[in-house]
Scaffold this motif. Structure first.
Motif, PDB file in Angstrom:
ATOM      1  N   GLN A  43      33.770  76.806 -29.249  1.00 50.97           N
ATOM      2  CA  GLN A  43      34.933  76.463 -28.406  1.00 50.97           C
ATOM      3  C   GLN A  43      34.932  77.257 -27.097  1.00 50.97           C
ATOM      4  O   GLN A  43      35.150  76.698 -26.015  1.00 50.97           O
ATOM      5  CB  GLN A  43      36.238  76.769 -29.151  1.00 50.97           C
ATOM      6  CG  GLN A  43      36.578  75.751 -30.232  1.00 50.97           C
ATOM      7  CD  GLN A  43      37.881  76.094 -30.945  1.00 50.97           C
ATOM      8  OE1 GLN A  43      38.263  77.259 -31.004  1.00 50.97           O
ATOM      9  NE2 GLN A  43      38.538  75.079 -31.480  1.00 50.97           N
ATOM     10  N   SER A  44      34.614  78.546 -27.179  1.00 53.24           N
ATOM     11  CA  SER A  44      34.684  79.345 -25.945  1.00 53.24           C
ATOM     12  C   SER A  44      33.565  78.937 -24.990  1.00 53.24           C
ATOM     13  O   SER A  44      33.774  78.839 -23.779  1.00 53.24           O
ATOM     14  CB  SER A  44      34.694  80.839 -26.245  1.00 53.24           C
ATOM     15  OG  SER A  44      33.426  81.284 -26.525  1.00 53.24           O
ATOM     16  N   CYS A  51      35.511  72.219 -20.597  1.00 60.11           N
ATOM     17  CA  CYS A  51      35.995  71.268 -21.610  1.00 60.11           C
ATOM     18  C   CYS A  51      37.429  71.587 -22.024  1.00 60.11           C
ATOM     19  O   CYS A  51      37.838  72.744 -22.038  1.00 60.11           O
ATOM     20  CB  CYS A  51      35.122  71.339 -22.854  1.00 60.11           C
ATOM     21  SG  CYS A  51      33.513  70.587 -22.629  1.00 60.11           S
ATOM     22  N   VAL A  52      38.106  70.522 -22.428  1.00 57.97           N
ATOM     23  CA  VAL A  52      39.402  70.672 -23.104  1.00 57.97           C
ATOM     24  C   VAL A  52      39.101  70.665 -24.603  1.00 57.97           C
ATOM     25  O   VAL A  52      38.284  69.854 -25.067  1.00 57.97           O
ATOM     26  CB  VAL A  52      40.313  69.479 -22.744  1.00 57.97           C
ATOM     27  CG1 VAL A  52      41.595  69.518 -23.558  1.00 57.97           C
ATOM     28  CG2 VAL A  52      40.593  69.477 -21.247  1.00 57.97           C
ATOM     29  N   VAL A  53      39.703  71.595 -25.334  1.00 59.24           N
ATOM     30  CA  VAL A  53      39.439  71.699 -26.784  1.00 59.24           C
ATOM     31  C   VAL A  53      40.641  71.125 -27.531  1.00 59.24           C
ATOM     32  O   VAL A  53      41.780  71.489 -27.239  1.00 59.24           O
ATOM     33  CB  VAL A  53      39.232  73.177 -27.188  1.00 59.24           C
ATOM     34  CG1 VAL A  53      39.083  73.316 -28.701  1.00 59.24           C
ATOM     35  CG2 VAL A  53      38.004  73.741 -26.477  1.00 59.24           C
ATOM     36  N   HIS A  54      40.365  70.199 -28.446  1.00 57.96           N
ATOM     37  CA  HIS A  54      41.472  69.588 -29.205  1.00 57.96           C
ATOM     38  C   HIS A  54      41.091  69.509 -30.681  1.00 57.96           C
ATOM     39  O   HIS A  54      39.998  69.032 -31.007  1.00 57.96           O
ATOM     40  CB  HIS A  54      41.734  68.173 -28.649  1.00 57.96           C
ATOM     41  CG  HIS A  54      42.571  67.317 -29.554  1.00 57.96           C
ATOM     42  ND1 HIS A  54      43.903  67.565 -29.788  1.00 57.96           N
ATOM     43  CD2 HIS A  54      42.245  66.219 -30.313  1.00 57.96           C
ATOM     44  CE1 HIS A  54      44.376  66.663 -30.647  1.00 57.96           C
ATOM     45  NE2 HIS A  54      43.394  65.830 -30.985  1.00 57.96           N
ATOM     46  N   THR A  55      41.958  69.978 -31.555  1.00 60.69           N
ATOM     47  CA  THR A  55      41.727  69.832 -32.996  1.00 60.69           C
ATOM     48  C   THR A  55      42.572  68.660 -33.490  1.00 60.69           C
ATOM     49  O   THR A  55      43.788  68.646 -33.275  1.00 60.69           O
ATOM     50  CB  THR A  55      42.117  71.125 -33.738  1.00 60.69           C
ATOM     51  OG1 THR A  55      41.319  72.206 -33.238  1.00 60.69           O
ATOM     52  CG2 THR A  55      41.882  70.989 -35.239  1.00 60.69           C
ATOM     53  N   ASP A  56      41.926  67.705 -34.127  1.00 65.58           N
ATOM     54  CA  ASP A  56      42.701  66.543 -34.585  1.00 65.58           C
ATOM     55  C   ASP A  56      43.391  66.865 -35.915  1.00 65.58           C
ATOM     56  O   ASP A  56      43.136  67.898 -36.536  1.00 65.58           O
ATOM     57  CB  ASP A  56      41.823  65.291 -34.673  1.00 65.58           C
ATOM     58  CG  ASP A  56      40.744  65.356 -35.750  1.00 65.58           C
ATOM     59  OD1 ASP A  56      39.651  64.804 -35.559  1.00 65.58           O
ATOM     60  OD2 ASP A  56      40.982  66.006 -36.809  1.00 65.58           O
ATOM     61  N   ALA A  57      44.246  65.995 -36.360  1.00 64.74           N
ATOM     62  CA  ALA A  57      45.097  66.279 -37.528  1.00 64.74           C
ATOM     63  C   ALA A  57      44.290  66.415 -38.820  1.00 64.74           C
ATOM     64  O   ALA A  57      44.787  66.908 -39.824  1.00 64.74           O
ATOM     65  CB  ALA A  57      46.142  65.178 -37.683  1.00 64.74           C
ATOM     66  N   ALA A  58      43.021  66.004 -38.787  1.00 65.44           N
ATOM     67  CA  ALA A  58      42.163  66.137 -39.980  1.00 65.44           C
ATOM     68  C   ALA A  58      41.401  67.464 -39.963  1.00 65.44           C
ATOM     69  O   ALA A  58      40.696  67.789 -40.926  1.00 65.44           O
ATOM     70  CB  ALA A  58      41.169  64.972 -40.044  1.00 65.44           C
ATOM     71  N   HIS A  62      37.395  68.701 -31.191  1.00 60.47           N
ATOM     72  CA  HIS A  62      36.812  67.840 -30.148  1.00 60.47           C
ATOM     73  C   HIS A  62      36.731  68.614 -28.839  1.00 60.47           C
ATOM     74  O   HIS A  62      37.710  69.227 -28.422  1.00 60.47           O
ATOM     75  CB  HIS A  62      37.672  66.583 -29.953  1.00 60.47           C
ATOM     76  CG  HIS A  62      37.852  65.786 -31.210  1.00 60.47           C
ATOM     77  ND1 HIS A  62      37.175  64.621 -31.465  1.00 60.47           N
ATOM     78  CD2 HIS A  62      38.627  66.022 -32.310  1.00 60.47           C
ATOM     79  CE1 HIS A  62      37.529  64.153 -32.649  1.00 60.47           C
ATOM     80  NE2 HIS A  62      38.411  64.988 -33.188  1.00 60.47           N
ATOM     81  N   LEU A  63      35.554  68.557 -28.209  1.00 63.34           N
ATOM     82  CA  LEU A  63      35.316  69.280 -26.958  1.00 63.34           C
ATOM     83  C   LEU A  63      34.975  68.239 -25.900  1.00 63.34           C
ATOM     84  O   LEU A  63      33.912  67.612 -25.967  1.00 63.34           O
ATOM     85  CB  LEU A  63      34.159  70.272 -27.131  1.00 63.34           C
ATOM     86  CG  LEU A  63      34.200  71.104 -28.431  1.00 63.34           C
ATOM     87  CD1 LEU A  63      32.857  71.775 -28.693  1.00 63.34           C
ATOM     88  CD2 LEU A  63      35.308  72.130 -28.398  1.00 63.34           C
TER      89      LEU A  63
END
Ligand code: HGY
Ligand code: MN
Ligand code: MN
Length: 412
Positions: A43-44, A51-58, A62-63
Motif C-alpha cells: 500500500q505505501s 495510487c488511491v488505496v481502497h479496501t472493499d467490504a470483502a 484495491h490500488l
C-alpha cells in the motif's frame, strides 16, 4: 519505460520478511500481523506512485492510480499475499508486485499511469479460514455474510470477526460487489507451481483454463479400545479404516488419468494415543481435474469405495463436500492479447492449463480473465524452496504492460 528487476527482487525479499516463521518460509495467514505488514508494504509503495488505496467490504485491497477515475474502465491485475503455512516467497506475491512495478516504472519514467488497478485478494489459499478464494468470491457475490460468519480460523474467529479489523463490512458487501463495466479484464501473473515449464526450459506460458476442484471433509467413527487385549478381528479401528480409504483415494485417482490429482493433506486422530485403538479420525481430500466429467467420475468412485470400506470394517463414515468448483475456461480474447503482446516483444508463448486454483477462476465469471505463468524451478511450490528467475518475472511484467497498453518497455 524501464521495468526494474532489481526493485522487483527487493520487493520480494521485503515481503518475505513478513512471516510468522522467519527462516522457515512464508507463513502469512489472512488478517494476521504478518499479512498486514505485507499489505502495508504494498500500500505505501502504491501511494508513493500516486495510487488511491481502497479496501472493499470483502477485505480485498484495491490500488488505483488517482488519475483513473472510477468512470473509465481499466485493467485489473493482482493476486494474493496470504500464504500456506511455511510456503514459498513467490506464490501470490509476484502477482501483486509485478503490476505494482508497472505503476512505479511508469511514474518514474514520467509516463502516464497505465490503465491498471492492482488488487490484493484476501484469503486465496483457504488454509486460514477453510475455504479458498474467499475475498474474490465475496467480491464477486458468490459468498454472503451468513456464509462468511461460518468460516473460522484456528482461533475460532469468523472471517467477519477477524476481518472487521481489516475493512470487512458485511453490511456493505452487496453494495460493493465488483462492477464489471469498470474493468476491461483481469490478468493474474502467477508461478506455475508445477514442473512443466522448467523442464521444457520455457520461461512463461499463457494459461487458457484452470482445473476444477472438489474439497471434502471425511469423518470416520469406530470404537476406542485396548491395543493389547482387542483381537484383530473384533476391532472398529477408525485409523486403520482411514488408512485404507486414503490409499483407495490415491489409487482411484491415478486410474482416472487425464491429469486428475487428489491429496489428503490434513488428518486428525482421536484419542491419538499409542496404546488405544482410534475411535475418531477426520481427514481432508483435495481432488482436481481439468475436465468436469473426470471430476464427476472421481466423485462417484470415492463415494462408492469409501462407503464399501466403512461397511466392511463396521465403522461409520461421514463425507461432506466443502467445495465444488467446475473447471474454468479463461478468456480467449485476453489470452490472445497476451500472445500478441509477447510477440511484440519477440516472444512466442506456449499455452497451459493450471492445476492450481487461483482468484482468476472466480473473476472469470465476472470479467474477461486470463493468466500468465512464470516457470517454477523443479515445479516446487507451497515450500520455502519455491524459486523463479527474476528475469522471467520481469519479462512477465513487460508482457503484462504491453498487453494492457501500447507501450513496449525494456527491462532494466
Ligand atoms: O490450492 C491451490 O491451488 C492454490 O495454491 N490456492
Ligand atoms: Mn497462489
Ligand atoms: Mn498457493
Amino acid at each position: 519505460m524501464r521495468i526494474s528487476s532489481q526493485r522487483l527482487a527487493n520487493d520480494i525479499a521485503a515481503i518475505a520478511k513478513a512471516t510468522e516463521t522467519p527462516g522457515q518460509g512464508a507463513s502469512r495467514p489472512t488478517f494476521s500481523d504478518a499479512w498486514a505488514r505485507a499489505v502495508e508494504y504494498v500500500q505505501s509503495a502504491a501511494r508513493d506512485c500516486g495510487c488511491v488505496v481502497h479496501t472493499d467490504a470483502a477485505g480485498n485491497i484495491h490500488l488505483r492510480p488517482s488519475v483513473h477515475e472510477r468512470t473509465s474502465p481499466v485493467w485489473l491485475s493482482g493476486s494474493h499475499l496470504d500464504s500456506v503455512p511455511q510456503g514459498g516467497d513467490l506464490d501470490g506475491v509476484l502477482g501483486v508486485l509485478a503490476p505494482l512495478e508497472l505503476l512505479r516504472a511508469a511514474r518514474e519514467s514520467g509516463r502516464p499511469a497505465p490503465p491498471l488497478e492492482v488488487v490484493i485478494f484476501a484469503e486465496e489459499e483457504g488454509t486460514t479460514f477453510g475455504l479458498g478464494m474467499i475475498g474474490s468470491r465475496a467480491w464477486a457475490g458468490m459468498l454472503v455474510p451468513d456464509q462468511l460468519a461460518q468460516l473460522r480460523n484456528a482461533a475460532g474467529e469468523s472471517y467477519l470477526e477477524a476481518g472487521s479489523r481489516h475493512g470487512v463490512r458485511p453490511d456493505r458487501l452487496a453494495a460493493e460487489r465488483i462492477e464489471p463495466d469498470q474493468y476491461r479484464g483481469f490478468i493474474e501473473l502467477h508461478i506455475e507451481q508445477g514442473p512443466a515449464l522448467w523442464k521444457r526450459d520455457e520461461p512463461l506460458a499463457v494459461v487458457t483454463a484452470i482445473a476444477g476442484r472438489r474439497q471434502y471433509q471425511v469423518d470416520v467413527t469406530g470404537t476406542a479400545n485396548h491395543a493389547g487385549t482387542t483381537p484383530m478381528g473384533e476391532r472398529r479401528d477408525a485409523l486403520a479404516a482411514a488408512a485404507e480409504m486414503i490409499a483407495a483415494v490415491e489409487s482411484l485417482t491415478t486410474s482416472l488419468a487425464y491429469g486428475a490429482v487428489a491429496t489428503v493433506g490434513r488428518i486428525t486422530c482421536h484419542p491419538n494415543a499409542v496404546n488405544v485403538i482410534a475411535n475418531r479420525v477426520s481427514f481432508t481430500i483435495d481432488f482436481r481435474a481439468a475436465r468436469d466429467d473426470v471430476l464427476e467420475r472421481g466423485d462417484a468412485a470415492m463415494d462408492a469405495q469409501l462407503t464399501t470400506i466403512a461397511r466392511r470394517r463396521g465403522v461409520e463414515l461421514q463425507m461432506s463436500k466443502n467445495e465444488s468448483l467446475a473447471a474454468t475456461p479463461l478468456s480467449p480474447t485476453v489470452c490472445e492479447q497476451l500472445h500478441s503482446a509477447a510477440q511484440r516483444l519477440g516472444r512466442a508463448l506456449p499455452e497451459t492449463v493450471s492445476g492450481a486454483l487461483h482468484d482468476a477462476a472466480i473473476l472469470a465469471a465476472s470479467i474477461p480473465t486470463a493468466m500468465l505463468f512464470i516457470a517454477s524451478r523443479g515445479g516446487i511450490s507451497h515450500n520455502p524452496a519455491e524459486y523463479s528467475r527474476i528475469d522471467d518475472i520481469a519479462l512477465a511484467a513487460e508482457i503484462l504492460y504491453a498487453a494492457i497498453s501500447d507501450g513496449e518497455p525494456e527491462a532494466a
